[in-house]
Design an enzyme around this catalytic site. Structure first.
Site, PDB file in Angstrom:
ATOM      1  N   GLY A  89      67.440  58.483 -23.187  1.00 23.97           N
ATOM      2  CA  GLY A  89      66.246  59.256 -22.885  1.00 23.97           C
ATOM      3  C   GLY A  89      66.350  59.957 -21.544  1.00 23.97           C
ATOM      4  O   GLY A  89      65.738  59.529 -20.567  1.00 23.97           O
ATOM      5  N   THR A 129      69.713  61.777 -29.271  1.00 20.09           N
ATOM      6  CA  THR A 129      70.648  61.578 -30.385  1.00 20.09           C
ATOM      7  C   THR A 129      70.446  60.205 -31.024  1.00 20.09           C
ATOM      8  O   THR A 129      70.427  59.180 -30.343  1.00 20.09           O
ATOM      9  CB  THR A 129      72.089  61.708 -29.882  1.00 20.09           C
ATOM     10  OG1 THR A 129      72.254  62.984 -29.265  1.00 20.09           O
ATOM     11  CG2 THR A 129      73.078  61.580 -31.033  1.00 20.09           C
ATOM     12  N   GLU A 185      80.097  59.703 -19.562  1.00 18.12           N
ATOM     13  CA  GLU A 185      79.888  60.534 -20.745  1.00 18.12           C
ATOM     14  C   GLU A 185      80.862  61.705 -20.782  1.00 18.12           C
ATOM     15  O   GLU A 185      81.390  62.055 -21.826  1.00 18.12           O
ATOM     16  CB  GLU A 185      78.453  61.056 -20.770  1.00 18.12           C
ATOM     17  CG  GLU A 185      78.128  61.869 -22.026  1.00 18.12           C
ATOM     18  CD  GLU A 185      76.679  62.304 -22.093  1.00 18.12           C
ATOM     19  OE1 GLU A 185      76.032  62.303 -21.021  1.00 18.12           O
ATOM     20  OE2 GLU A 185      76.208  62.643 -23.189  1.00 18.12           O
TER      21      GLU A 185
END
Length: 392
Positions: free
Chosen positions: A129, A163, A246
């Site tokens: 989030g 996602t 990431e």
């Protein structure tokens, strides 16, 4: 590409190959090959996750003190390359690669003991989030508020582009706990049980027709203070740590090269302009692989990542989009079919025109457009390169 691996590294590679040959069923390979989104669907992902966890290789990128196998950077690359070439499913990274490292780095012992085992068994499935309407690339402007009320935070706000939130039961989120300081200093990192009252998930259908993304609405959700990671106001530093994982936590080139090889195999010999594009993409992907390997080897020898590592996500996005565009063009009219049924390997899928690979090509092409957006847009990547690598 034939690398001069050491005898120990070659032995490790053979061990990985033997494991994959024995463990990757035709069902898993087919599911991975016909996945249209970035991550495998839950049925495929959870089966593969359980197999890797039983082997002790699920969290292969975690250090041994956190429960990982303690592999070197080159061993991790070998594992990823062999998985890609064998056609293994790509597991969702929100838990394993994003919040997991955050927890073992910044979490309390109680948070580690509670969350890390459940993350590994998939009892907890995580969503991220971060993005909000108007606060995508500019995370510092996020507006979701968390107001302290005794032993809880009362959280209200709106997250977007989340996602697989419709499959998740836990959300890690950046929230604003102090609106009166510099924007980056007023952000905290919370772990939110998505079963709590006030959490609502609404789907966002992509242009491909896939449902991977969602909006998450938080309406006065009461989150225990014990589920804050790090100190209040430390969220920005934790977010930067997470985003580095990431963008650079894994190598991109092995999966691109493997998918390009599978495309060329399924299409047979390409000719003319298509053949030229395939060769160019092959060379670009191999150059990316060399860049990734140089960085990994330097890290393995104790050096800090070279600024060249900042280029990998940007280059990988462009090459990935090129591969999916080549697939659509190479399949011709058969590459334009876009059924609404999902998943592409499911029983409800209509008979493909041409081949199953042609049937999934258009959806993969459309979904690949997001590569230059998620994990930091290409514009953000260029800014980072300009500042950190070129000193501009």
């Amino acid at each position: 590409m034939d690398l001069a691996l050491t005898p120990e590294q070659r032995a490790f590679r053979e061990e990985v190959r033997a494991f994959l040959a024995a463990s990757l069923s035709p069902k898993l390979r087919r599911g991975a090959a016909l996945t249209s989104g970035v991550f495998a669907e839950p049925d495929i992902a959870r089966e593969w996750q359980a197999i890797l966890e039983a082997k002790g290789w699920l969290v292969y990128h975690w250090p041994d003190h956190a429960g990982g196998p303690g592999w070197t950077p080159v061993q991790r690359w070998i594992f990823e390359k062999e998985c890609a070439e064998a056609g293994a499913p790509i597991l969702p990274g929100m838990g394993l690669k994003l919040v997991g490292p955050v927890l073992y780095t910044y979490g309390t012992q109680a948070q580690k003991d509670h969350y890390l085992p459940r993350l590994r068994t998939a009892e907890h499935v995580w969503a991220q989030g971060f993005s909000e309407p108007g606060s995508g690339s500019d995370l510092a402007s996020l507006r979701t508020r968390a107001v302290r009320d005794g032993d809880h935070y009362v959280v209200s706000g709106h997250k977007i582009w989340t996602t697989q939130a419709h499959h998740a039961n836990r959300l890690f989120a950046l929230v604003r706990t102090d609106p009166h300081v510099k924007p980056q200093q007023g952000i905290s990192f919370l772990l939110i049980d998505m079963a709590l009252p006030g959490v609502t998930v609404k789907p966002i259908l992509s242009a491909s027709g896939d449902h991977e993304l969602n909006e998450v609405f938080l309406d006065e959700v009461r989150v225990p203070v014990s589920d804050r990671v790090g100190e209040e106001g430390q969220g920005w530093s934790i977010a930067k740590f997470l985003l580095e994982n990431e963008r650079g936590g894994s190598s991109f080139a092995p999966a691109i090269l493997a998918d390009l090889a599978r495309l060329r195999t399924s299409m047979g010999p390409l000719t003319g302009e298509l053949a030229d594009r395939a060769v160019r993409l092959q060379l670009e992907a191999e150059a990316l692989e060399m860049t990734e390997l140089r960085t990994l080897i330097e890290i393995e020898h104790g050096a800090a990542p070279d600024p060249r590592s900042l280029t990998t996500k940007l280059l990988a996005s462009e090459i990935r989009q090129g591969v999916e565009a080549l697939a659509v063009d190479a399949f011709g009219l058969a590459g334009l079919q876009l059924p609404v049924e999902r998943p592409f390997y499911g029983d409800a899928m209509p008979t493909p025109i041409g081949s199953p690979e042609a049937q999934v090509a258009a959806a993969r092409y459309l979904n690949a457009r997001a590569w230059s957006i998620f994990g930091g847009t290409s514009e953000i990547q260029l800014t980072l390169i300009a500042k950190a690598a070129l000193g501009l």
